[in-house]
Write an enzyme that holds these catalytic residues in place. Sequence first.
Site, PDB file in Angstrom:
ATOM      1  N   PHE A  13      -5.338   4.268  14.178  1.00  0.00           N
ATOM      2  CA  PHE A  13      -5.533   5.262  13.121  1.00  0.00           C
ATOM      3  C   PHE A  13      -6.741   4.833  12.286  1.00  0.00           C
ATOM      4  O   PHE A  13      -7.086   3.655  12.253  1.00  0.00           O
ATOM      5  CB  PHE A  13      -4.294   5.334  12.208  1.00  0.00           C
ATOM      6  CG  PHE A  13      -3.245   6.257  12.719  1.00  0.00           C
ATOM      7  CD1 PHE A  13      -2.460   5.901  13.802  1.00  0.00           C
ATOM      8  CD2 PHE A  13      -3.038   7.494  12.123  1.00  0.00           C
ATOM      9  CE1 PHE A  13      -1.494   6.763  14.294  1.00  0.00           C
ATOM     10  CE2 PHE A  13      -2.073   8.368  12.600  1.00  0.00           C
ATOM     11  CZ  PHE A  13      -1.296   8.002  13.687  1.00  0.00           C
TER      12      PHE A  13
ATOM     13  N   LYS B 276     -14.748   2.663  14.598  1.00  0.00           N
ATOM     14  CA  LYS B 276     -13.510   1.860  14.764  1.00  0.00           C
ATOM     15  C   LYS B 276     -12.998   1.914  16.193  1.00  0.00           C
ATOM     16  O   LYS B 276     -12.498   0.926  16.727  1.00  0.00           O
ATOM     17  CB  LYS B 276     -12.408   2.353  13.808  1.00  0.00           C
ATOM     18  CG  LYS B 276     -12.524   1.729  12.433  1.00  0.00           C
ATOM     19  CD  LYS B 276     -11.457   2.187  11.462  1.00  0.00           C
ATOM     20  CE  LYS B 276     -11.909   1.828  10.062  1.00  0.00           C
ATOM     21  NZ  LYS B 276     -11.139   2.429   9.007  1.00  0.00           N
TER      22      LYS B 276
ATOM     23  N   LYS C 235       9.532 -17.589  -8.696  1.00  0.00           N
ATOM     24  CA  LYS C 235       8.943 -16.499  -9.463  1.00  0.00           C
ATOM     25  C   LYS C 235       7.893 -17.060 -10.433  1.00  0.00           C
ATOM     26  O   LYS C 235       8.162 -18.056 -11.125  1.00  0.00           O
ATOM     27  CB  LYS C 235      10.047 -15.761 -10.236  1.00  0.00           C
ATOM     28  CG  LYS C 235       9.538 -14.526 -10.918  1.00  0.00           C
ATOM     29  CD  LYS C 235      10.636 -13.811 -11.678  1.00  0.00           C
ATOM     30  CE  LYS C 235      10.030 -12.651 -12.432  1.00  0.00           C
ATOM     31  NZ  LYS C 235      10.907 -12.138 -13.463  1.00  0.00           N
TER      32      LYS C 235
ATOM     33  N   ASP D  62      -5.461  -5.702   4.608  1.00  0.00           N
ATOM     34  CA  ASP D  62      -6.560  -6.514   5.152  1.00  0.00           C
ATOM     35  C   ASP D  62      -6.551  -7.925   4.574  1.00  0.00           C
ATOM     36  O   ASP D  62      -7.100  -8.834   5.170  1.00  0.00           O
ATOM     37  CB  ASP D  62      -7.902  -5.831   4.859  1.00  0.00           C
ATOM     38  CG  ASP D  62      -8.072  -4.575   5.713  1.00  0.00           C
ATOM     39  OD1 ASP D  62      -7.596  -4.585   6.866  1.00  0.00           O
ATOM     40  OD2 ASP D  62      -8.644  -3.578   5.221  1.00  0.00           O
TER      41      ASP D  62
ATOM     42  N   ASN E 284       0.848  -1.192   0.000  1.00  0.00           N
ATOM     43  CA  ASN E 284       0.000   0.000   0.000  1.00  0.00           C
ATOM     44  C   ASN E 284       0.884   1.243   0.000  1.00  0.00           C
ATOM     45  O   ASN E 284       2.111   1.134   0.013  1.00  0.00           O
ATOM     46  CB  ASN E 284      -0.972  -0.021   1.186  1.00  0.00           C
ATOM     47  CG  ASN E 284      -0.232  -0.100   2.501  1.00  0.00           C
ATOM     48  OD1 ASN E 284       0.499   0.807   2.865  1.00  0.00           O
ATOM     49  ND2 ASN E 284      -0.402  -1.215   3.214  1.00  0.00           N
TER      50      ASN E 284
HETATM   51  N1  CTP Z   1      -5.362  -2.437  11.491  1.00  0.00           N
HETATM   52  C1  CTP Z   1      -4.849  -3.598  12.034  1.00  0.00           C
HETATM   53  N2  CTP Z   1      -4.975  -4.772  11.365  1.00  0.00           N
HETATM   54  C2  CTP Z   1      -5.614  -4.824  10.182  1.00  0.00           C
HETATM   55  C3  CTP Z   1      -6.139  -3.637   9.602  1.00  0.00           C
HETATM   56  C4  CTP Z   1      -5.980  -2.447  10.296  1.00  0.00           C
HETATM   57  O1  CTP Z   1      -4.274  -3.557  13.111  1.00  0.00           O
HETATM   58  N3  CTP Z   1      -5.723  -5.978   9.546  1.00  0.00           N
HETATM   59  C5  CTP Z   1      -5.230  -1.180  12.257  1.00  0.00           C
HETATM   60  C6  CTP Z   1      -4.484  -0.062  11.562  1.00  0.00           C
HETATM   61  O2  CTP Z   1      -3.108  -0.075  11.931  1.00  0.00           O
HETATM   62  C7  CTP Z   1      -5.171   1.192  12.092  1.00  0.00           C
HETATM   63  C8  CTP Z   1      -6.582   0.721  12.364  1.00  0.00           C
HETATM   64  O3  CTP Z   1      -6.533  -0.696  12.468  1.00  0.00           O
HETATM   65  O4  CTP Z   1      -4.617   1.637  13.301  1.00  0.00           O
HETATM   66  C9  CTP Z   1      -7.579   1.103  11.309  1.00  0.00           C
HETATM   67  O5  CTP Z   1      -7.120   0.742  10.037  1.00  0.00           O
HETATM   68  P1  CTP Z   1      -7.978   1.026   8.743  1.00  0.00           P
HETATM   69  O6  CTP Z   1      -7.267   0.475   7.563  1.00  0.00           O
HETATM   70  O7  CTP Z   1      -8.399   2.455   8.723  1.00  0.00           O
HETATM   71  O8  CTP Z   1      -9.297   0.229   9.069  1.00  0.00           O
HETATM   72  P2  CTP Z   1      -9.715  -1.268   8.920  1.00  0.00           P
HETATM   73  O9  CTP Z   1      -9.911  -1.829  10.285  1.00  0.00           O
HETATM   74  O10 CTP Z   1      -8.790  -2.026   8.002  1.00  0.00           O
HETATM   75  O11 CTP Z   1     -11.142  -1.119   8.237  1.00  0.00           O
HETATM   76  P3  CTP Z   1     -11.503  -0.694   6.730  1.00  0.00           P
HETATM   77  O12 CTP Z   1     -10.265  -0.974   5.878  1.00  0.00           O
HETATM   78  O13 CTP Z   1     -12.644  -1.558   6.390  1.00  0.00           O
HETATM   79  O14 CTP Z   1     -11.837   0.768   6.790  1.00  0.00           O
END
Ligand code: CTP
Length: 402
Positions: free
Chosen positions: A323, A337, A288, A278, A209
Amino acid sequence: MFQDKQIVLGVSGGIAAYKAVDLASHLRQLGADVHCIMTDHAARLVSPVTFGEITGHEVAQAMFDHITRWDVGHISLARMADLFVIAPATADIIGKIASGIADDMLSTTVMATKAPVLVVPSMNTQMYENPFVQENMEKLRRAGYTVMEPDAGHLACNTEGKGRFPKTEDILEEAEKILTGRRLLKGKKILVSAGGTREKIDPVRYIGNRSSGRMGYAIARAAYMEDAEVVLVSCTRDLPEPRGVTVVYAEDARGLDAEMNRLYDGADGVIMAAAVSDYRPSVSSDRKIKKEDHSSLDIRLELNPDILRGLGARKSHQFLVGFAAETNDVIAHGKEKLERKNLDMLIANDVSQPGAGFNVSTNIASILYRGGKMEQFPIMSKDELGRIIAERVAEGIKKGSC
Ligand code: CTP
């Protein structure tokens, strides 16, 4: 930070005395009023004229030269100092201070000061490792002096080892830390994650990302500046390691999950700034993937653990911060969240706005707290936001421990 600060720079007779010229110059450029004291040995290595020109003040050296011009030279310098820096500090001056010996301008003045003292040892490795020198430095630390660790590398005696004069920027950072003087996180252990995870497809490809890791690094540095013991779990190797911070590396979400959980119990404050993927490929290849073998390719993804949610579920004493990177309904998603992951604080930002979010040096944040309180901030540098976050975490830990 240095503007209009009175800094007394003591230069003792190590070969690195010439590097202290650069330090004096930077301090002055940053707005400090620098007064130099040199030992006789230092003055044989670098001319006092050089320090005089660089600082714009006459250099103090002999005990009795200046009495006619100052109200007892060493006392006046000792009183005026906001910060006293001894750089380079030789084994000799360290030993004198530790033993209460005051027999020249530098040792008398440092003995008479109430200002914080930053000692920057620089010498040959064997001298540095000498048990008496080590014991003397320990004595200084116990008395409240800050004694920096020298760098390792090539030394003037044509050997390699520990004892090199640290980089000017590192000394300035340490001086800034002392002058800031807040120590809001003294004695606290802070765990920060940073950067974007990389989910392996094959040995050369991954799903990643746009996170640069800068926000997490800024928080780690700010927590260190508040005197915390900081561990940074980094998913990027592209940024220089912040000085004074222990950095461990993780590659993907599962690696990050393992590290965060391993370090979680010992932490007082945990800030999850990493951008975690995620999903990960259900299968990753050890070889590869060759295009000759596939006219089209489907990569099936499966869900990664939600690390923060897992940490929230087993929270005991930790102040837990997350975050939320959003593109719409930022506050509503942020609140949801905060609840869902059992957080104490959440930094929400709208990553669709220019100047916010990924790969830029600024951020536009709202901070949401458990209980409904919220603060909204204008655009600011990630360093500045890092300082605010470190401050709020310190307040949160303090409240929790009352
Ligand atoms: N986070 C985490 N583990 C994951 C995804 C996110 O610990 N698998 C943490 C991130 O480090 C951040 C927070 O959760 O502090 C929110 O991350 P964000 O990407 O905004 O939210 P998600 O929980 O992934 O939800 P969505 O992508 O559906 O908005």
